[in-house]
Design a protein around this motif. Sequence first.
Motif, PDB file in Angstrom:
ATOM      1  N   ALA A   1       0.860  -1.184   0.000  1.00  0.00           N
ATOM      2  CA  ALA A   1       0.000   0.000   0.000  1.00  0.00           C
ATOM      3  C   ALA A   1       0.893   1.230   0.000  1.00  0.00           C
ATOM      4  O   ALA A   1       2.055   1.164   0.398  1.00  0.00           O
ATOM      5  N   ASN A   2       0.318   2.367  -0.422  1.00  0.00           N
ATOM      6  CA  ASN A   2       1.094   3.592  -0.310  1.00  0.00           C
ATOM      7  C   ASN A   2       0.783   4.257   1.027  1.00  0.00           C
ATOM      8  O   ASN A   2      -0.168   3.880   1.726  1.00  0.00           O
ATOM      9  N   VAL A   3       1.582   5.228   1.374  1.00  0.00           N
ATOM     10  CA  VAL A   3       1.465   5.870   2.682  1.00  0.00           C
ATOM     11  C   VAL A   3       0.071   6.461   2.885  1.00  0.00           C
ATOM     12  O   VAL A   3      -0.522   6.315   3.960  1.00  0.00           O
ATOM     13  N   GLY A   4      -0.463   7.104   1.857  1.00  0.00           N
ATOM     14  CA  GLY A   4      -1.805   7.695   1.974  1.00  0.00           C
ATOM     15  C   GLY A   4      -2.882   6.663   2.244  1.00  0.00           C
ATOM     16  O   GLY A   4      -3.788   6.892   3.051  1.00  0.00           O
ATOM     17  N   GLN A   5      -2.796   5.529   1.576  1.00  0.00           N
ATOM     18  CA  GLN A   5      -3.767   4.453   1.798  1.00  0.00           C
ATOM     19  C   GLN A   5      -3.685   3.931   3.223  1.00  0.00           C
ATOM     20  O   GLN A   5      -4.714   3.680   3.861  1.00  0.00           O
TER      21      GLN A   5
ATOM     22  N   LEU B   1      11.734  -3.744   9.177  1.00  0.00           N
ATOM     23  CA  LEU B   1      10.435  -4.412   9.169  1.00  0.00           C
ATOM     24  C   LEU B   1       9.688  -4.163   7.867  1.00  0.00           C
ATOM     25  O   LEU B   1       8.814  -4.951   7.498  1.00  0.00           O
ATOM     26  N   LEU B   2      10.029  -3.073   7.183  1.00  0.00           N
ATOM     27  CA  LEU B   2       9.329  -2.690   5.957  1.00  0.00           C
ATOM     28  C   LEU B   2      10.304  -2.412   4.831  1.00  0.00           C
ATOM     29  O   LEU B   2      11.426  -1.958   5.076  1.00  0.00           O
ATOM     30  N   ASP B   3       9.838  -2.647   3.634  1.00  0.00           N
ATOM     31  CA  ASP B   3      10.509  -2.190   2.421  1.00  0.00           C
ATOM     32  C   ASP B   3       9.687  -1.017   1.901  1.00  0.00           C
ATOM     33  O   ASP B   3       8.461  -1.146   1.739  1.00  0.00           O
ATOM     34  N   VAL B   4      10.341   0.104   1.658  1.00  0.00           N
ATOM     35  CA  VAL B   4       9.663   1.301   1.167  1.00  0.00           C
ATOM     36  C   VAL B   4      10.310   1.675  -0.163  1.00  0.00           C
ATOM     37  O   VAL B   4      11.525   1.818  -0.243  1.00  0.00           O
ATOM     38  N   ARG B   5       9.467   1.817  -1.191  1.00  0.00           N
ATOM     39  CA  ARG B   5       9.958   2.163  -2.526  1.00  0.00           C
ATOM     40  C   ARG B   5       9.138   3.304  -3.103  1.00  0.00           C
ATOM     41  O   ARG B   5       7.958   3.451  -2.771  1.00  0.00           O
ATOM     42  N   THR B   6       9.758   4.047  -3.992  1.00  0.00           N
ATOM     43  CA  THR B   6       9.045   5.093  -4.710  1.00  0.00           C
ATOM     44  C   THR B   6       8.085   4.431  -5.687  1.00  0.00           C
ATOM     45  O   THR B   6       8.453   3.482  -6.385  1.00  0.00           O
ATOM     46  N   GLY B   7       6.859   4.935  -5.735  1.00  0.00           N
ATOM     47  CA  GLY B   7       5.848   4.366  -6.616  1.00  0.00           C
ATOM     48  C   GLY B   7       5.951   4.917  -8.028  1.00  0.00           C
ATOM     49  O   GLY B   7       6.847   5.703  -8.352  1.00  0.00           O
ATOM     50  N   ALA B   8       5.014   4.499  -8.879  1.00  0.00           N
ATOM     51  CA  ALA B   8       4.969   4.976 -10.259  1.00  0.00           C
ATOM     52  C   ALA B   8       4.823   6.495 -10.272  1.00  0.00           C
ATOM     53  O   ALA B   8       5.463   7.180 -11.064  1.00  0.00           O
TER      54      ALA B   8
ATOM     55  N   SER C   1       9.011  -6.391   4.854  1.00  0.00           N
ATOM     56  CA  SER C   1      10.294  -6.972   4.437  1.00  0.00           C
ATOM     57  C   SER C   1      10.316  -8.443   4.845  1.00  0.00           C
ATOM     58  O   SER C   1       9.441  -8.914   5.588  1.00  0.00           O
ATOM     59  N   ALA C   2      11.323  -9.164   4.408  1.00  0.00           N
ATOM     60  CA  ALA C   2      11.478 -10.566   4.828  1.00  0.00           C
ATOM     61  C   ALA C   2      11.599 -10.646   6.344  1.00  0.00           C
ATOM     62  O   ALA C   2      10.981 -11.505   6.992  1.00  0.00           O
ATOM     63  N   SER C   3      12.350  -9.720   6.923  1.00  0.00           N
ATOM     64  CA  SER C   3      12.495  -9.684   8.383  1.00  0.00           C
ATOM     65  C   SER C   3      11.166  -9.352   9.064  1.00  0.00           C
ATOM     66  O   SER C   3      10.832  -9.898  10.118  1.00  0.00           O
ATOM     67  N   GLY C   4      10.399  -8.460   8.447  1.00  0.00           N
ATOM     68  CA  GLY C   4       9.074  -8.123   8.986  1.00  0.00           C
ATOM     69  C   GLY C   4       8.138  -9.309   8.952  1.00  0.00           C
ATOM     70  O   GLY C   4       7.379  -9.548   9.903  1.00  0.00           O
ATOM     71  N   LEU C   5       8.183 -10.070   7.866  1.00  0.00           N
ATOM     72  CA  LEU C   5       7.344 -11.272   7.771  1.00  0.00           C
ATOM     73  C   LEU C   5       7.739 -12.310   8.817  1.00  0.00           C
ATOM     74  O   LEU C   5       6.867 -12.968   9.402  1.00  0.00           O
ATOM     75  N   GLU C   6       9.025 -12.441   9.081  1.00  0.00           N
ATOM     76  CA  GLU C   6       9.484 -13.369  10.130  1.00  0.00           C
ATOM     77  C   GLU C   6       8.982 -12.911  11.499  1.00  0.00           C
ATOM     78  O   GLU C   6       8.548 -13.728  12.319  1.00  0.00           O
ATOM     79  N   MET C   7       9.034 -11.604  11.742  1.00  0.00           N
ATOM     80  CA  MET C   7       8.554 -11.085  13.016  1.00  0.00           C
ATOM     81  C   MET C   7       7.055 -11.339  13.171  1.00  0.00           C
ATOM     82  O   MET C   7       6.579 -11.698  14.256  1.00  0.00           O
ATOM     83  N   VAL C   8       6.300 -11.154  12.090  1.00  0.00           N
ATOM     84  CA  VAL C   8       4.858 -11.395  12.131  1.00  0.00           C
ATOM     85  C   VAL C   8       4.576 -12.811  12.615  1.00  0.00           C
ATOM     86  O   VAL C   8       3.676 -13.027  13.447  1.00  0.00           O
ATOM     87  N   GLU C   9       5.318 -13.780  12.139  1.00  0.00           N
ATOM     88  CA  GLU C   9       5.086 -15.162  12.566  1.00  0.00           C
ATOM     89  C   GLU C   9       5.359 -15.332  14.063  1.00  0.00           C
ATOM     90  O   GLU C   9       4.649 -16.079  14.733  1.00  0.00           O
ATOM     91  N   ARG C  10       6.359 -14.629  14.592  1.00  0.00           N
ATOM     92  CA  ARG C  10       6.629 -14.691  16.044  1.00  0.00           C
ATOM     93  C   ARG C  10       5.531 -13.983  16.833  1.00  0.00           C
ATOM     94  O   ARG C  10       5.263 -14.327  17.988  1.00  0.00           O
ATOM     95  N   LEU C  11       4.891 -12.982  16.199  1.00  0.00           N
ATOM     96  CA  LEU C  11       3.876 -12.198  16.897  1.00  0.00           C
ATOM     97  C   LEU C  11       2.474 -12.801  16.847  1.00  0.00           C
ATOM     98  O   LEU C  11       1.633 -12.455  17.681  1.00  0.00           O
TER      99      LEU C  11
END
Length: 160
Positions: free
Chosen positions: A55-59, A83-90, A100-110
């Motif tokens: 999602a974008n920041v506004g969403q 925890l997140l990957d942030v990229r410039t959109g179109a 991020s991959a690390s964020g997804l791993e943390m989600v499983e622990r949480l």
Amino acid sequence: MENADDVPPIGLGTLLRAVLTQLEPAVEQAYSAADPRMRSRYYPILRHLLIHEEANVGQIAAAVGVSQPAITQTIRQMAEVDLLDVRTGADRRARNVRLSASGLEMVERLRPVWQTVSAAADGLERDSGQPIFAALEAVLEALSSRGFANRIAQEKGTDT
């Protein structure tokens, strides 16, 4: 000394802050035990991204009901701890966010922590004898149709 009848009642904001003062440290402690990077203010962003993947920041700000500058700051903090990957959109002005991959791993622990916290909240609702979730959702819905500033203005007789 004033008569108690002449003193304003406890305000809604005061009561909500008092509830958060009781809830937040316990949740933070539970999160910290699972992953020291996790903060309770990250939860609504994580939840949104689990549902929408990207999602974008506004969403995210609109979905969470927090200002875009506040969400931007929290997203920056989450990206700093990987925890997140942030990229410039179109649209070069938009920033797209995903776990991020690390964020997804943390989600499983949480996940077990979230189940426990949710069960504790359900127990609080049962013990209070009040439909806390339904009441708060109804309040948010009423505020989305007419904000509190407008309601105050109406009570003052200055509503336009």
